[in-house]
Design a protein around this motif. Structure first.
Motif, PDB file in Angstrom:
ATOM      1  N   UNK A  25       1.022  -3.130  -9.166  1.00 33.90           N
ATOM      2  CA  UNK A  25       1.148  -1.701  -9.423  1.00 33.90           C
ATOM      3  C   UNK A  25       2.396  -1.464 -10.265  1.00 33.90           C
ATOM      4  N   UNK A  26       2.304  -0.501 -11.182  1.00 34.37           N
ATOM      5  CA  UNK A  26       3.491  -0.127 -11.959  1.00 34.37           C
ATOM      6  C   UNK A  26       4.155   1.033 -11.254  1.00 34.37           C
ATOM      7  N   UNK A  27       5.395   0.846 -10.885  1.00 35.53           N
ATOM      8  CA  UNK A  27       6.058   1.855 -10.068  1.00 35.53           C
ATOM      9  C   UNK A  27       7.544   1.916 -10.394  1.00 35.53           C
ATOM     10  N   UNK A  28       8.170   3.010  -9.938  1.00 34.77           N
ATOM     11  CA  UNK A  28       9.594   3.213 -10.219  1.00 34.77           C
ATOM     12  C   UNK A  28      10.437   2.511  -9.156  1.00 34.77           C
ATOM     13  N   UNK A  29      11.130   1.474  -9.570  1.00 35.73           N
ATOM     14  CA  UNK A  29      12.031   0.759  -8.659  1.00 35.73           C
ATOM     15  C   UNK A  29      13.354   0.553  -9.388  1.00 35.73           C
ATOM     16  N   UNK A  36       0.837  -1.217   0.000  1.00 35.07           N
ATOM     17  CA  UNK A  36       0.000   0.000   0.000  1.00 35.07           C
ATOM     18  C   UNK A  36       0.865   1.257   0.000  1.00 35.07           C
ATOM     19  N   UNK A  37       1.970   1.212   0.740  1.00 41.52           N
ATOM     20  CA  UNK A  37       2.819   2.410   0.815  1.00 41.52           C
ATOM     21  C   UNK A  37       3.492   2.683  -0.532  1.00 41.52           C
ATOM     22  N   UNK A  38       3.685   1.649  -1.320  1.00 46.70           N
ATOM     23  CA  UNK A  38       4.287   1.834  -2.652  1.00 46.70           C
ATOM     24  C   UNK A  38       3.210   2.222  -3.665  1.00 46.70           C
ATOM     25  N   UNK A  39       2.059   1.524  -3.573  1.00 49.64           N
ATOM     26  CA  UNK A  39       1.040   1.690  -4.617  1.00 49.64           C
ATOM     27  C   UNK A  39       0.106   2.865  -4.383  1.00 49.64           C
ATOM     28  N   UNK A  40      -0.057   3.305  -3.131  1.00 52.75           N
ATOM     29  CA  UNK A  40      -1.060   4.327  -2.818  1.00 52.75           C
ATOM     30  C   UNK A  40      -2.416   3.776  -3.161  1.00 52.75           C
ATOM     31  N   UNK A  41      -3.158   4.510  -4.003  1.00 47.61           N
ATOM     32  CA  UNK A  41      -4.488   4.007  -4.383  1.00 47.61           C
ATOM     33  C   UNK A  41      -4.498   3.551  -5.836  1.00 47.61           C
ATOM     34  N   UNK A  42      -3.282   3.356  -6.387  1.00 51.49           N
ATOM     35  CA  UNK A  42      -3.261   3.069  -7.825  1.00 51.49           C
ATOM     36  C   UNK A  42      -3.128   1.581  -8.161  1.00 51.49           C
ATOM     37  N   UNK A  43      -3.258   0.714  -7.158  1.00 51.41           N
ATOM     38  CA  UNK A  43      -3.148  -0.723  -7.435  1.00 51.41           C
ATOM     39  C   UNK A  43      -4.289  -1.167  -8.337  1.00 51.41           C
ATOM     40  N   UNK A  44      -4.016  -2.182  -9.131  1.00 50.31           N
ATOM     41  CA  UNK A  44      -5.069  -2.678 -10.016  1.00 50.31           C
ATOM     42  C   UNK A  44      -5.089  -4.195  -9.960  1.00 50.31           C
ATOM     43  N   UNK A  45      -6.246  -4.759 -10.315  1.00 50.38           N
ATOM     44  CA  UNK A  45      -6.369  -6.208 -10.384  1.00 50.38           C
ATOM     45  C   UNK A  45      -5.934  -6.634 -11.787  1.00 50.38           C
ATOM     46  N   UNK A  46      -5.086  -7.605 -11.877  1.00 53.25           N
ATOM     47  CA  UNK A  46      -4.648  -8.067 -13.196  1.00 53.25           C
ATOM     48  C   UNK A  46      -4.842  -9.570 -13.300  1.00 53.25           C
ATOM     49  N   UNK A  76       6.704  -3.786 -12.651  1.00 53.03           N
ATOM     50  CA  UNK A  76       5.396  -4.201 -12.142  1.00 53.03           C
ATOM     51  C   UNK A  76       5.619  -4.951 -10.835  1.00 53.03           C
ATOM     52  N   UNK A  77       5.072  -4.386  -9.744  1.00 51.27           N
ATOM     53  CA  UNK A  77       5.204  -5.018  -8.429  1.00 51.27           C
ATOM     54  C   UNK A  77       3.907  -5.761  -8.142  1.00 51.27           C
ATOM     55  N   UNK A  78       4.010  -7.079  -7.930  1.00 54.31           N
ATOM     56  CA  UNK A  78       2.812  -7.909  -7.782  1.00 54.31           C
ATOM     57  C   UNK A  78       2.700  -8.390  -6.343  1.00 54.31           C
ATOM     58  N   UNK A  79       1.545  -8.117  -5.744  1.00 52.20           N
ATOM     59  CA  UNK A  79       1.317  -8.475  -4.334  1.00 52.20           C
ATOM     60  C   UNK A  79       0.645  -9.850  -4.259  1.00 52.20           C
ATOM     61  N   UNK A  80       1.392 -10.861  -3.834  1.00 52.76           N
ATOM     62  CA  UNK A  80       0.825 -12.213  -3.752  1.00 52.76           C
ATOM     63  C   UNK A  80       0.266 -12.471  -2.354  1.00 52.76           C
TER      64      UNK A  80
END
Lengths: 574, 79
Positions: free
Chosen positions: A41-45, A19-29, A51-55
């Motif tokens: 979420x697509x983020x700068x790392x 959540x701290x990385x994605x904020x409110x921009x997470x999406x279901x894929x 693409x950071x995927x939360x399992x």
């Protein structure tokens, strides 16, 4: 684009990190081999978009729970460039084993030692460099709660690997890399648990906590809601005066009575939803939810359920849909099915807005909280009653082993992130139905099949013999029909149905029905099918048409019978 | 180890410590328990007991809720 999977055990702070990385921009894929929703979420790392995927949180990869199968299948079927393995530093002794399992499977790993601040406070000393060299993976101390230690995300530092292949890491080795104090400082958690898990006081404390929770929601949200209502009224007046001169009456009524009133009436409940989810995320992040499961387990066991079902019921108070989805953690089919039958009776936030609206119209503010609390009690009693009725043979009762994390004082940011995530989900779902719903309601109420009979009136009249004994009349019937699609529409539908008058909706309703009818309407709304989405989720999760039909018929039958008994009793008594 | 010393985890009173000697349960439970640190030779402490309800135990740094029926399948030697 590179893909990074986020893996960790439950209670490792994985969601807080995500959540701290994605904020409110997470999406279901959609992911290959995975049938459940996985957020990413697509983020700068490391200086590039990844693409950071939360399992889902897992304890191991081999015990065969649904979540473990999801993670296993995901890793098997998708090309992952790196795994961020997040662990709770205060439990590094046991959580590191899962990381070594992943390493042995050949994954490119990076270990994030979350709650490092807590570990330090508890006197746990992790020798990062030594452990890093032993495992041959980069290890970073972080605190997801305070967003500390995230510097590693900005620039990738490769670890200088030794050529020799390291031998398998064993649990007993951990003492070479982590120093634990002789006794851990868990006095705060133990002191609080003496109170919250008390054999006699635990249960009353839990109900008192719930009562105050709803008092706070009601007390804080109502003035904000009133203010927002005033703002919408002001702009509604402006809109009406601007529309009337140049739009035909019917079109002007469609824009104002149909779209504007329908949507804004529902929008005034957003503060309630926000405050509800803020409170829920506070309780969830504090560690109290597993204590609630503990104190409720004995009662739930008698109903053929367990404390986890109770936690799902609590989540159902936010929205039934994620709670129903959460039943997948139960391996026993009978417990899972029974949980799916009872969760729709949890008073969700969409129904809460209907009750807040009616309570404010028909009851004095000083008893508003009590009425609301009573609705929650009825909801809870219905859950108990349904569980008892549909209780299956206990023979296949599954084992219960629930982790009880140390209490934490969640930060405001942490709560806001969790709450914003939930509110976004609620609004996305609501927006799917509200606009379409209010337009259809407007059409039904404005298309006439005879000079004095609209389509809505004719539907209401046809169903009148069924609803008349429970005090629900024609116009309320239409709102109930649309409430079947989504409860978020009920108030919007009422606003459209009662439009076209100078008085406000609360005044019109107050003059149109009695308080006994209002109670009957509230009870019927509480009990009958929450929405189409819940039906869809029950169908998806259970793959059983019989269960879907049982849920539908049982809730409608129960709604009618209880509304009938309540309404007729109130008429008799008052 | 003397057989007479062996007791069931469910029989232990609050605040007592014991060493786990056997977990006679389904493999799925044993695997999850092991991942949580609940395995043979580990020291377990009973933190809270509810009236005929679940038990709150602690192993290493973690606390769990376990049902009495499941705790009755774990043999321990009190310390």
């Amino acid at each position: 684009m590179k893909k990074i999977a986020l893996i960790g055990m439950p209670n490792s702070g994985k969601s807080t990190f995500f959540n701290s990385i994605s904020g409110a921009s997470a999406r279901i894929a959609n992911w290959s081999g995975v049938t459940v929703d996985v957020e990413s979420v697509r983020t700068l790392i490391f200086g590039e978009i990844v693409e950071l995927i939360d399992l889902p949180g897992v304890y191991s990869l081999h015990s065969g729970s649904d979540d473990e199968v999801v993670v296993h299948e995901f890793l098997k079927n998708n090309q992952i460039d790196e795994i961020f393995f997040i662990l709770n530093s205060t439990q590094i002794d046991r959580q590191i084993i899962l990381a070594t399992e992943l390493l042995n499977m050949g994954f490119n790993l990076r270990i994030l030692c979350n709650m490092h601040d807590e570990a330090k406070k508890n006197g746990i000393k992790i020798h990062f460099e030594k452990l890093q060299n032993r495992l041959q993976v980069p290890i970073h101390p972080i605190s997801a709660k305070f967003k500390e230690g995230y510097e590693f995300l900005s620039k990738k530092q490769e670890l200088k690997k030794t050529k020799e292949k390291s031998k398998k890491f064993s649990e007993s080795e951990i003492k070479n890399y982590v120093s634990f104090p002789r006794t851990l400082d868990t006095s705060t958690t133990e002191k609080l648990d003496k109170f919250f898990l008390h054999p006699y006081l635990g249960l009353p404390i839990f109900f008192i906590t719930l009562f105050f929770l709803f008092q706070i929601i009601y007390g804080v949200a109502e003035p904000i809601q009133d203010l927002l209502g005033g703002v919408f009224d002001y702009f509604g007046g402006l809109l009406q005066s601007n529309l009337n001169p140049w739009l035909p009456n019917l079109l002007s009524s469609f824009v104002y009575d149909g779209i504007y009133l329908g949507i804004t009436t529902v929008l005034t409940f957003v503060p309630v939803i926000v405050i509800f989810f803020l409170m829920m995320s506070f309780i969830e992040n504090s560690g109290y939810l597993s204590r609630a499961a503990f104190v409720m387990d004995r009662m739930m066991e008698k109903m053929g359920l367990d404390g986890r079902s109770f936690v799902m019921i609590l989540f159902g108070f936010g929205c039934n849909v994620p709670a129903l989805m959460g039943t997948k953690i139960m391996r026993s089919k009978s417990i899972r099915y029974l949980s799916m039958l009872i969760i729709p009776f949890s008073l969700c936030s969409a129904r809460l807005q209907v009750f807040l609206f009616f309570t404010a119209i028909f009851f004095e503010p000083r008893i508003g909280g009590l009425i609301l609390f009573l609705m929650y009690i009825i909801s809870f009693l219905l859950i108990l009653f349904t569980a008892i009725i549909f209780k299956k043979d206990q023979a296949d009762n599954e084992s219960v082993l629930i982790e009880m994390p140390a209490y934490q004082l969640p930060t405001l940011r942490q709560n806001m992130l969790t709450a914003s995530h939930e509110v976004k989900h609620f609004l996305t779902r609501a927006s799917k139905f509200i606009l379409g719903g209010v337009i259809v309601v407007w059409l039904l109420t404005n298309v006439y099949i005879s000079p004095e009979l609209s389509v809505a009136d004719s539907i209401g009249k046809a169903l009148n013999p069924i609803f008349d004994p429970i005090g629900i009349n024609d116009k309320l019937i239409i709102a109930l029909i649309f409430g079947f699609i989504a409860k978020e529409i009920v108030i919007g539908a009422l606003a459209v149905i009662f439009s076209g008058n100078d008085s406000t909706l609360p005044d019109l309703l107050f003059n149109y029905i009695t308080w006994q009818q209002a109670i009957s309407f509230m009870i019927f709304t509480l009990i009958y099918t929450p929405c189409l989405s819940t039906i869809a989720v029950i169908k998806n999760q259970s793959k059983s048409k019989k269960l879907v039909l049982t849920s539908l018929i049982w809730s409608l039958l129960l709604a009618w019978v209880i509304s009938f008994v309540t309404y007729q009793s109130l008429l008799f008594l008052y | 180890m003397q057989k007479s010393q062996i007791r069931l985890l469910s029989e232990l009173s609050q605040n007592s410590f014991a060493t786990i000697v056997e977990i006679d349960h389904q493999p799925s439970f044993t695997l999850k328990a092991a991942a949580l640190g609940l395995k043979i030779n580990k020291t377990v402490c009973v933190l809270h007991k509810s009236n005929n309800g679940p038990i709150c135990i602690k192993v290493n740094t973690s606390s769990f809720m376990i049902r009495a029926i499941d705790a009755a399948k774990i043999k321990v030697i009190p310390q």
